[in-house]
Design an enzyme around this catalytic site. Structure first.
Site, PDB file in Angstrom:
ATOM      1  N   GLU A   1      -9.668  -2.193   5.202  1.00  0.00           N
ATOM      2  CA  GLU A   1     -10.387  -1.874   6.400  1.00  0.00           C
ATOM      3  C   GLU A   1     -11.580  -2.807   6.695  1.00  0.00           C
ATOM      4  O   GLU A   1     -12.078  -3.314   5.665  1.00  0.00           O
ATOM      5  CB  GLU A   1     -10.589  -0.404   6.648  1.00  0.00           C
ATOM      6  CG  GLU A   1      -9.301   0.642   6.466  1.00  0.00           C
ATOM      7  CD  GLU A   1      -8.474   0.670   7.409  1.00  0.00           C
ATOM      8  OE1 GLU A   1      -8.518  -0.256   8.208  1.00  0.00           O
ATOM      9  OE2 GLU A   1      -8.159   1.598   7.715  1.00  0.00           O
TER      10      GLU A   1
ATOM     11  N   ASP B   1       0.683  -1.263   0.002  1.00  0.00           N
ATOM     12  CA  ASP B   1      -0.213   0.025   0.079  1.00  0.00           C
ATOM     13  C   ASP B   1       0.709   1.385  -0.026  1.00  0.00           C
ATOM     14  O   ASP B   1       2.204   1.260   0.156  1.00  0.00           O
ATOM     15  CB  ASP B   1      -0.976   0.139   1.279  1.00  0.00           C
ATOM     16  CG  ASP B   1      -0.457  -0.528   2.367  1.00  0.00           C
ATOM     17  OD1 ASP B   1       1.028  -0.552   2.565  1.00  0.00           O
ATOM     18  OD2 ASP B   1      -1.102  -0.956   3.278  1.00  0.00           O
TER      19      ASP B   1
ATOM     20  N   ASN C   1      -7.400  -2.961  13.986  1.00  0.00           N
ATOM     21  CA  ASN C   1      -8.919  -3.484  13.610  1.00  0.00           C
ATOM     22  C   ASN C   1      -9.081  -4.499  12.828  1.00  0.00           C
ATOM     23  O   ASN C   1      -9.786  -4.880  12.124  1.00  0.00           O
ATOM     24  CB  ASN C   1      -9.440  -2.178  13.046  1.00  0.00           C
ATOM     25  CG  ASN C   1      -8.574  -1.645  11.812  1.00  0.00           C
ATOM     26  OD1 ASN C   1      -7.682  -2.449  11.376  1.00  0.00           O
ATOM     27  ND2 ASN C   1      -8.985  -0.826  11.257  1.00  0.00           N
TER      28      ASN C   1
ATOM     29  N   HIS D   1      -6.965  -4.918   9.932  1.00  0.00           N
ATOM     30  CA  HIS D   1      -7.036  -4.899   8.750  1.00  0.00           C
ATOM     31  C   HIS D   1      -5.595  -5.548   8.212  1.00  0.00           C
ATOM     32  O   HIS D   1      -4.871  -5.821   8.943  1.00  0.00           O
ATOM     33  CB  HIS D   1      -7.010  -3.343   8.132  1.00  0.00           C
ATOM     34  CG  HIS D   1      -5.712  -2.581   8.558  1.00  0.00           C
ATOM     35  ND1 HIS D   1      -5.654  -1.216   8.661  1.00  0.00           N
ATOM     36  CD2 HIS D   1      -4.379  -2.779   8.966  1.00  0.00           C
ATOM     37  CE1 HIS D   1      -4.702  -0.769   9.234  1.00  0.00           C
ATOM     38  NE2 HIS D   1      -3.686  -1.749   9.330  1.00  0.00           N
TER      39      HIS D   1
HETATM   40  C1  F6R Z   1       1.652  -1.849   6.225  1.00  0.00           C
HETATM   41  C2  F6R Z   1       0.197  -2.446   6.179  1.00  0.00           C
HETATM   42  C3  F6R Z   1      -0.510  -2.499   7.377  1.00  0.00           C
HETATM   43  C4  F6R Z   1       0.333  -2.859   8.576  1.00  0.00           C
HETATM   44  C5  F6R Z   1      -0.662  -2.935   9.925  1.00  0.00           C
HETATM   45  C6  F6R Z   1       0.403  -3.127  10.987  1.00  0.00           C
HETATM   46  O1  F6R Z   1       2.043  -1.755   4.606  1.00  0.00           O
HETATM   47  O2  F6R Z   1      -0.357  -2.729   4.990  1.00  0.00           O
HETATM   48  O3  F6R Z   1      -1.587  -3.415   7.263  1.00  0.00           O
HETATM   49  O4  F6R Z   1       0.933  -3.973   8.307  1.00  0.00           O
HETATM   50  O5  F6R Z   1      -1.184  -1.575   9.930  1.00  0.00           O
HETATM   51  O6  F6R Z   1       1.122  -2.002  11.522  1.00  0.00           O
HETATM   52  P1  F6R Z   1       2.202  -1.948  12.435  1.00  0.00           P
HETATM   53  O7  F6R Z   1       3.252  -3.128  12.070  1.00  0.00           O
HETATM   54  O8  F6R Z   1       2.715  -0.672  12.549  1.00  0.00           O
HETATM   55  O9  F6R Z   1       1.590  -2.376  13.772  1.00  0.00           O
END
Ligand code: F6R
Length: 245
Positions: free
Chosen positions: A143, A67, A136, A138
């Site tokens: 989301e 992303d 959450n 995701h």
């Molecule tokens: C990042 C992504 C997100 C993260 C998720 C966890 O490219 O796609 O899905 O993997 O938000 O983020 P952290 O590792 O910062 O807790």
């Protein structure tokens, strides 16, 4: 699904790096799907060490990031472009032409998303997709209440994600509200998935994702249907899983 409980963050990262390095040793031109965020940081550091000290050759790999925020130029320190070059690509021998990250400044977002999926397909599909999980549930920026059948697309970030990611920005107002994300369908087409989970705050959502119903409310729950998933979870995020088994 294999669930590996790692002693701590360092152990989780070392195990993850071994799986990614193993993939590259077995197939030097592997197509890797990569994640940003806090979770994979030490895994990237370990892969850089293995590249430098053990001679892991990364010159043939092709990478697709999950992303990118919409509205942030590549040079912006909060962009995922910047993150990837700063934490990984600048320190290894990957070829620039083999790096794919959605362009957050593109005019035609729909076309960018279409091209992204086509590029993945043309390269032969993702061999190994690295994922983190949001508070959450995701994966990527898919989301809650996402459509499971979505490919790469424009997403509106959830309030919970905006709050969680505000820690990287000076103020919460600076957190972009939209992003481009690989869709669940794109992720589910990866041949192998490696989900990394770190931190006590992820324990509950991980429990629901792995043992609850498969529901768009917890996007990561779809991984229960993937044929080759390895979850490496730091002990502090695994206590609810341990109670279950
Ligand atoms: C990042 C992504 C997100 C993260 C998720 C966890 O490219 O796609 O899905 O993997 O938000 O983020 P952290 O590792 O910062 O807790």
């Amino acid at each position: 699904m294999r669930i590996v409980i790692a002693k701590d963050y360092k152990d989780m990262s070392a195990r993850a790096a071994r799986i990614v390095a193993g993939q590259i040793y077995l197939k030097p031109n592997s197509i890797l799907g990569l994640a940003t965020g806090s979770t994979p940081l030490l895994m990237y550091k370990e892969l850089i060490r293995v590249h430098k000290e053990v001679g892991l050759d990364l010159s043939e790999i092709v990478t697709f990031n999950l992303d990118e925020y919409l509205g942030l130029p590549k040079e912006d320190q909060q962009s995922y472009h910047y993150y990837m070059f700063h934490h990984f690509f600048n320190h290894i021998n990957i070829k620039k032409k083999n790096i794919f990250i959605p362009d957050g400044m593109v005019q035609d977002v729909g076309q960018e998303c279409k091209n992204y999926d086509e590029n993945i397909k043309e390269m032969g599909g993702i061999d190994l997709q690295v994922l983190g999980i949001g508070n959450n549930g995701h994966i990527g920026f898919n989301e809650p209440d996402i459509k499971f059948e979505a490919t790469t697309h424009k997403v509106k970030l959830d309030d919970e994600t905006i709050h969680a990611n505000a820690r990287f920005f000076a103020t919460i107002e600076e957190v972009p509200r939209f992003a481009i994300s690989m869709g669940i369908k794109t992720i589910m087409h990866a041949k192998k998935v490696l989900l990394l989970v770190s931190g006590e705050n992820k324990a509950e959502v991980l429990y629901h994702a792995l043992y609850g119903g498969i529901t768009p409310e917890i996007p990561a729950s779809i991984l229960q249907l993937h044929q080759d998933v390895t979850v490496i979870v730091e002990e502090s995020a695994a206590h609810l899983l341990q109670q279950k088994s």
